[in-house]
Design a protein around this motif. Structure first.
Motif, mmCIF file in Angstrom:
data_model
loop_
_atom_site.group_PDB
_atom_site.id
_atom_site.type_symbol
_atom_site.label_atom_id
_atom_site.label_comp_id
_atom_site.label_asym_id
_atom_site.label_seq_id
_atom_site.Cartn_x
_atom_site.Cartn_y
_atom_site.Cartn_z
ATOM 1 N N ALA A 74 37.299 39.267 59.140
ATOM 2 C CA ALA A 74 36.695 40.391 58.423
ATOM 3 C C ALA A 74 37.343 40.573 57.054
ATOM 4 O O ALA A 74 36.650 40.806 56.051
ATOM 5 C CB ALA A 74 36.824 41.668 59.245
ATOM 6 N N ALA A 75 38.660 40.449 56.999
ATOM 7 C CA ALA A 75 39.344 40.555 55.706
ATOM 8 C C ALA A 75 38.955 39.398 54.794
ATOM 9 O O ALA A 75 38.732 39.589 53.591
ATOM 10 C CB ALA A 75 40.855 40.573 55.920
ATOM 11 N N GLU A 76 38.840 38.212 55.362
ATOM 12 C CA GLU A 76 38.430 37.045 54.579
ATOM 13 C C GLU A 76 37.005 37.211 54.064
ATOM 14 O O GLU A 76 36.702 36.846 52.926
ATOM 15 C CB GLU A 76 38.541 35.796 55.457
ATOM 16 C CG GLU A 76 38.136 34.521 54.785
ATOM 17 C CD GLU A 76 36.868 33.949 55.368
ATOM 18 O OE1 GLU A 76 36.253 33.133 54.673
ATOM 19 O OE2 GLU A 76 36.493 34.325 56.484
ATOM 20 N N ALA A 77 36.140 37.786 54.867
ATOM 21 C CA ALA A 77 34.760 38.005 54.435
ATOM 22 C C ALA A 77 34.700 39.014 53.295
ATOM 23 O O ALA A 77 33.972 38.810 52.313
ATOM 24 C CB ALA A 77 33.917 38.481 55.611
ATOM 25 N N ALA A 78 35.463 40.075 53.399
ATOM 26 C CA ALA A 78 35.443 41.094 52.344
ATOM 27 C C ALA A 78 35.983 40.545 51.026
ATOM 28 O O ALA A 78 35.358 40.696 49.970
ATOM 29 C CB ALA A 78 36.255 42.308 52.783
ATOM 30 N N GLY A 80 36.439 37.320 50.217
ATOM 31 C CA GLY A 80 35.643 36.169 49.787
ATOM 32 C C GLY A 80 34.337 36.568 49.132
ATOM 33 O O GLY A 80 33.951 36.006 48.098
ATOM 34 N N LEU A 81 33.639 37.527 49.711
ATOM 35 C CA LEU A 81 32.381 37.968 49.101
ATOM 36 C C LEU A 81 32.614 38.657 47.763
ATOM 37 O O LEU A 81 31.805 38.511 46.840
ATOM 38 C CB LEU A 81 31.625 38.882 50.059
ATOM 39 C CG LEU A 81 30.950 38.169 51.225
ATOM 40 C CD1 LEU A 81 30.326 39.175 52.174
ATOM 41 C CD2 LEU A 81 29.907 37.196 50.731
ATOM 42 N N ALA A 82 33.712 39.385 47.635
ATOM 43 C CA ALA A 82 34.023 40.006 46.340
ATOM 44 C C ALA A 82 34.282 38.939 45.278
ATOM 45 O O ALA A 82 33.813 39.055 44.136
ATOM 46 C CB ALA A 82 35.232 40.923 46.479
ATOM 47 N N ILE A 83 34.992 37.894 45.644
ATOM 48 C CA ILE A 83 35.247 36.803 44.698
ATOM 49 C C ILE A 83 33.953 36.078 44.352
ATOM 50 O O ILE A 83 33.708 35.732 43.190
ATOM 51 C CB ILE A 83 36.297 35.834 45.276
ATOM 52 C CG1 ILE A 83 37.656 36.519 45.332
ATOM 53 C CG2 ILE A 83 36.374 34.553 44.459
ATOM 54 C CD1 ILE A 83 38.705 35.737 46.074
ATOM 55 N N ARG A 89 28.572 36.684 38.824
ATOM 56 C CA ARG A 89 28.308 37.510 37.641
ATOM 57 C C ARG A 89 28.802 36.853 36.363
ATOM 58 O O ARG A 89 28.200 37.010 35.305
ATOM 59 C CB ARG A 89 28.961 38.875 37.799
ATOM 60 C CG ARG A 89 28.230 39.762 38.759
ATOM 61 C CD ARG A 89 28.861 41.119 38.835
ATOM 62 N NE ARG A 89 28.134 41.964 39.773
ATOM 63 C CZ ARG A 89 28.557 43.133 40.180
ATOM 64 N NH1 ARG A 89 29.706 43.620 39.748
ATOM 65 N NH2 ARG A 89 27.842 43.831 41.031
ATOM 66 N N SER A 90 29.894 36.113 36.451
ATOM 67 C CA SER A 90 30.427 35.502 35.233
ATOM 68 C C SER A 90 29.805 34.139 34.933
ATOM 69 O O SER A 90 29.640 33.778 33.772
ATOM 70 C CB SER A 90 31.942 35.359 35.338
ATOM 71 O OG SER A 90 32.264 34.417 36.329
ATOM 72 N N ARG A 91 29.451 33.367 35.957
ATOM 73 C CA ARG A 91 28.947 32.011 35.744
ATOM 74 C C ARG A 91 27.454 31.853 35.987
ATOM 75 O O ARG A 91 26.875 30.845 35.605
ATOM 76 C CB ARG A 91 29.677 31.029 36.667
ATOM 77 C CG ARG A 91 31.165 30.989 36.487
ATOM 78 C CD ARG A 91 31.530 30.125 35.297
ATOM 79 N NE ARG A 91 32.932 30.230 34.985
ATOM 80 C CZ ARG A 91 33.866 29.461 35.484
ATOM 81 N NH1 ARG A 91 33.550 28.525 36.326
ATOM 82 N NH2 ARG A 91 35.119 29.632 35.132
ATOM 83 N N SER A 92 26.833 32.766 36.693
ATOM 84 C CA SER A 92 25.406 32.722 37.053
ATOM 85 C C SER A 92 25.049 31.509 37.902
ATOM 86 O O SER A 92 23.924 31.030 37.871
ATOM 87 C CB SER A 92 24.525 32.755 35.802
ATOM 88 O OG SER A 92 24.736 33.941 35.092
ATOM 89 N N THR A 93 25.994 31.004 38.652
ATOM 90 C CA THR A 93 25.737 29.904 39.575
ATOM 91 C C THR A 93 26.692 30.000 40.757
ATOM 92 O O THR A 93 27.770 30.580 40.643
ATOM 93 C CB THR A 93 25.892 28.533 38.893
ATOM 94 O OG1 THR A 93 25.520 27.520 39.822
ATOM 95 C CG2 THR A 93 27.300 28.293 38.411
#
Length: 104
Positions: A74-78, A80-83, A89-93
């Motif tokens: 669960a911590a990895e999902a939170a 990881g999804l934030a990253i 948002r920065s690379r659009s890919t």
């Protein structure tokens, strides 16, 4: 009652599918899902061994390990999804080949 070997074979199949998807796919979301599949395969084997061991020794150590693995997942999902969202948002890919630098 289903033998422990059946659960372990299913766990090995799920883990192999996760490893295969991790090595073949190039989308970050798919790689992320394959890591989660591998964690769930390990959880299945922990529960299978815990059920087998509980019949002999009456202890619940496997379920405790599964709980800790679920907390880590669960911590990895939170995180990881934030990253992944920040990266998109920065690379659009979300292609791993196009995202090769660590700086945003």
């Amino acid at each position: 009652m289903v033998p422990v070997a059946y659960y372990l074979v299913l766990s090995a199949i799920l883990f192999s599918i996760g490893v295969g998807a991790f090595l073949i796919k190039r989308n970050i979301i798919t790689i992320f899902m394959s890591i989660e599949l591998m964690l769930n395969a390990v959880n299945l084997s922990f529960v299978a061994f815990a059920n087998y061991w509980r019949q002999i020794n009456h202890q619940f150590s496997g379920q405790i390990f599964v709980f800790f693995v679920m907390v880590v997942a669960a911590a990895e999902a939170a995180v990881g999804l934030a990253i992944i969202i920040a990266l998109f948002r920065s690379r659009s890919t979300l292609n791993v080949d196009q995202v090769d630098l660590m700086k945003l």
